[in-house]
Design an enzyme around this catalytic site. Structure first.
Site, PDB file in Angstrom:
ATOM      1  N   LYS A  13      14.860  21.200  10.951  1.00 29.16           N
ATOM      2  CA  LYS A  13      14.550  22.427  11.702  1.00 29.16           C
ATOM      3  C   LYS A  13      13.907  22.125  13.053  1.00 29.16           C
ATOM      4  O   LYS A  13      14.329  22.658  14.079  1.00 29.16           O
ATOM      5  CB  LYS A  13      13.568  23.326  10.924  1.00 29.16           C
ATOM      6  CG  LYS A  13      14.065  23.831   9.598  1.00 29.16           C
ATOM      7  CD  LYS A  13      13.069  24.812   8.994  1.00 29.16           C
ATOM      8  CE  LYS A  13      11.699  24.225   8.695  1.00 29.16           C
ATOM      9  NZ  LYS A  13      11.681  23.237   7.604  1.00 29.16           N
ATOM     10  N   ARG A  88       7.629  32.178   5.770  1.00 29.36           N
ATOM     11  CA  ARG A  88       7.774  31.293   4.620  1.00 29.36           C
ATOM     12  C   ARG A  88       7.512  32.012   3.308  1.00 29.36           C
ATOM     13  O   ARG A  88       7.716  31.434   2.238  1.00 29.36           O
ATOM     14  CB  ARG A  88       6.759  30.146   4.732  1.00 29.36           C
ATOM     15  CG  ARG A  88       7.304  28.809   5.192  1.00 29.36           C
ATOM     16  CD  ARG A  88       6.132  27.842   5.275  1.00 29.36           C
ATOM     17  NE  ARG A  88       6.521  26.465   5.220  1.00 29.36           N
ATOM     18  CZ  ARG A  88       6.729  25.700   6.300  1.00 29.36           C
ATOM     19  NH1 ARG A  88       6.615  26.203   7.502  1.00 29.36           N
ATOM     20  NH2 ARG A  88       7.042  24.435   6.164  1.00 29.36           N
ATOM     21  N   ARG A 127      10.857   9.360   7.878  1.00 24.55           N
ATOM     22  CA  ARG A 127       9.991   9.930   8.907  1.00 24.55           C
ATOM     23  C   ARG A 127       8.540   9.489   8.705  1.00 24.55           C
ATOM     24  O   ARG A 127       7.805   9.295   9.666  1.00 24.55           O
ATOM     25  CB  ARG A 127      10.085  11.465   8.876  1.00 24.55           C
ATOM     26  CG  ARG A 127       9.291  12.131   9.994  1.00 24.55           C
ATOM     27  CD  ARG A 127       9.547  13.617  10.070  1.00 24.55           C
ATOM     28  NE  ARG A 127       8.759  14.368   9.096  1.00 24.55           N
ATOM     29  CZ  ARG A 127       8.834  15.686   8.940  1.00 24.55           C
ATOM     30  NH1 ARG A 127       9.689  16.395   9.637  1.00 24.55           N
ATOM     31  NH2 ARG A 127       8.069  16.289   8.052  1.00 24.55           N
ATOM     32  N   ARG A 133       2.226  11.744   9.836  1.00 25.89           N
ATOM     33  CA  ARG A 133       1.849  12.964   9.126  1.00 25.89           C
ATOM     34  C   ARG A 133       1.367  12.633   7.724  1.00 25.89           C
ATOM     35  O   ARG A 133       2.087  12.042   6.936  1.00 25.89           O
ATOM     36  CB  ARG A 133       3.038  13.933   9.076  1.00 25.89           C
ATOM     37  CG  ARG A 133       3.199  14.718  10.355  1.00 25.89           C
ATOM     38  CD  ARG A 133       4.412  15.620  10.332  1.00 25.89           C
ATOM     39  NE  ARG A 133       4.436  16.573   9.212  1.00 25.89           N
ATOM     40  CZ  ARG A 133       5.263  17.603   9.165  1.00 25.89           C
ATOM     41  NH1 ARG A 133       6.098  17.840  10.146  1.00 25.89           N
ATOM     42  NH2 ARG A 133       5.238  18.403   8.117  1.00 25.89           N
ATOM     43  N   ARG A 144       5.447  19.865  -1.377  1.00 25.74           N
ATOM     44  CA  ARG A 144       6.021  20.763  -0.371  1.00 25.74           C
ATOM     45  C   ARG A 144       7.376  21.300  -0.811  1.00 25.74           C
ATOM     46  O   ARG A 144       7.705  22.456  -0.561  1.00 25.74           O
ATOM     47  CB  ARG A 144       6.151  20.029   0.981  1.00 25.74           C
ATOM     48  CG  ARG A 144       4.806  19.924   1.707  1.00 25.74           C
ATOM     49  CD  ARG A 144       4.777  18.800   2.714  1.00 25.74           C
ATOM     50  NE  ARG A 144       5.742  18.947   3.777  1.00 25.74           N
ATOM     51  CZ  ARG A 144       6.295  17.929   4.432  1.00 25.74           C
ATOM     52  NH1 ARG A 144       5.981  16.686   4.120  1.00 25.74           N
ATOM     53  NH2 ARG A 144       7.147  18.151   5.393  1.00 25.74           N
TER      54      ARG A 144
HETATM   55  P1  ADP Z   1       7.938  21.108   7.111  1.00 21.73           P
HETATM   56  O1  ADP Z   1       8.985  22.151   7.327  1.00 21.73           O
HETATM   57  O2  ADP Z   1       8.457  19.725   7.312  1.00 21.73           O
HETATM   58  O3  ADP Z   1       7.204  21.265   5.810  1.00 21.73           O
HETATM   59  P2  ADP Z   1       6.145  22.320   9.133  1.00 21.73           P
HETATM   60  O4  ADP Z   1       5.744  21.605  10.357  1.00 21.73           O
HETATM   61  O5  ADP Z   1       7.026  23.516   9.289  1.00 21.73           O
HETATM   62  O6  ADP Z   1       6.801  21.208   8.212  1.00 21.73           O
HETATM   63  O7  ADP Z   1       4.841  22.797   8.325  1.00 21.73           O
HETATM   64  C1  ADP Z   1       3.819  21.908   8.006  1.00 21.73           C
HETATM   65  C2  ADP Z   1       2.749  22.591   7.164  1.00 21.73           C
HETATM   66  O8  ADP Z   1       2.132  23.659   7.919  1.00 21.73           O
HETATM   67  C3  ADP Z   1       3.234  23.264   5.881  1.00 21.73           C
HETATM   68  O9  ADP Z   1       3.341  22.338   4.826  1.00 21.73           O
HETATM   69  C4  ADP Z   1       2.091  24.281   5.661  1.00 21.73           C
HETATM   70  O10 ADP Z   1       0.937  23.660   5.146  1.00 21.73           O
HETATM   71  C5  ADP Z   1       1.767  24.747   7.063  1.00 21.73           C
HETATM   72  N1  ADP Z   1       2.582  25.930   7.445  1.00 21.73           N
HETATM   73  C6  ADP Z   1       3.507  25.962   8.443  1.00 21.73           C
HETATM   74  N2  ADP Z   1       4.065  27.177   8.545  1.00 21.73           N
HETATM   75  C7  ADP Z   1       3.503  27.942   7.583  1.00 21.73           C
HETATM   76  C8  ADP Z   1       3.693  29.284   7.149  1.00 21.73           C
HETATM   77  N3  ADP Z   1       4.586  30.098   7.733  1.00 21.73           N
HETATM   78  N4  ADP Z   1       2.920  29.747   6.126  1.00 21.73           N
HETATM   79  C9  ADP Z   1       2.035  28.962   5.542  1.00 21.73           C
HETATM   80  N5  ADP Z   1       1.813  27.679   5.876  1.00 21.73           N
HETATM   81  C10 ADP Z   1       2.547  27.161   6.883  1.00 21.73           C
END
Ligand code: ADP
Length: 193
Positions: A13, A88, A127, A133, A144
């Protein structure tokens, strides 16, 4: 255009969102990036969410919705944006609808990147070597994925019922996936124009 990119961790994404936003001149709004920037800068928000991100959990809807509302109120997002990592949860879908409806707007399309489970794990593990990270460790990746399947996977159905969902093959070369996204967007543009 007001777009959402949807897909499990490791689907690509962020990579595709960057490209798409550069080409189409719309801001890339990544909640994950916003949270990580706050953690890095040790802001009050960063301190509040650090443990949650490290453990692979979801930040509360209340905090996340507020972050997005603030970001989308910025002038550069007035005419369009691409949301990456948001919504989400169903509560976030509802909050986004309400936020956009206040200005008479709505989501124009949802791009869903489809990638095999094995490939997702392989990409995230790869990654992890360079991302720095904390949440790219094997155990947290599993966490996750689990929360994604439970909370976020059902959102695709919701957007499909609204006729907004565009499923794309996220396997293969990055450029190839970008090409598929561009094709889909061209169709979308000609339909909304
Ligand atoms: P990925 O899609 O690889 O899990 P992201 O960078 O989108 O990584 O998100 C990293 C973290 O940020 C998530 O695991 C969560 O803890 C938090 N996060 C991001 N977006 C949201 C959201 N919309 N609602 C709740 N937590 C979020």
């Amino acid at each position: 255009m007001r777009l959402i990119i949807l897909g499990p961790p490791g689907a690509g994404k962020g990579t595709q969102a960057e490209r798409l936003c550069a080409t189409h001149g719309i801001p890339h709004v990544s909640t994950g990036d916003i949270f990580r920037a706050n953690i890095k800068d040790e802001t009050p928000l960063g301190k509040q969410v650090k443990d949650i991100l490290d453990a692979g959990g979801y930040v509360t809807d209340e905090i996340t919705n507020q972050i997005v509302a603030d970001r989308l109120a910025q002038p550069d997002a007035a005419d369009g944006f691409l949301l990456d990592g948001y919504p989400r949860t169903m509560a976030q879908v509802d909050a986004l609808d309400a936020l956009l409806a206040r200005d008479g707007h709505h989501v124009d399309g949802v791009l869903r990147l489809m990638v095999d489970d094995d490939e997702l794990v392989a990409r995230l593990t790869e990654r992890a070597k360079t991302s720095g990270r904390v949440d790219d460790s094997e155990q947290v990746i599993r966490e996750r994925q689990e929360i994604y399947n439970k909370e976020t996977h059902p959102l695709a159905q919701t957007y499909a019922e609204r006729g907004l969902l565009h499923e794309l093959d996220g396997m293969g070369e990055v450029d190839e996936v970008t090409r598929r996204i561009d094709e889909t967007l061209d169709q979308l543009v000609s339909r909304t124009a």
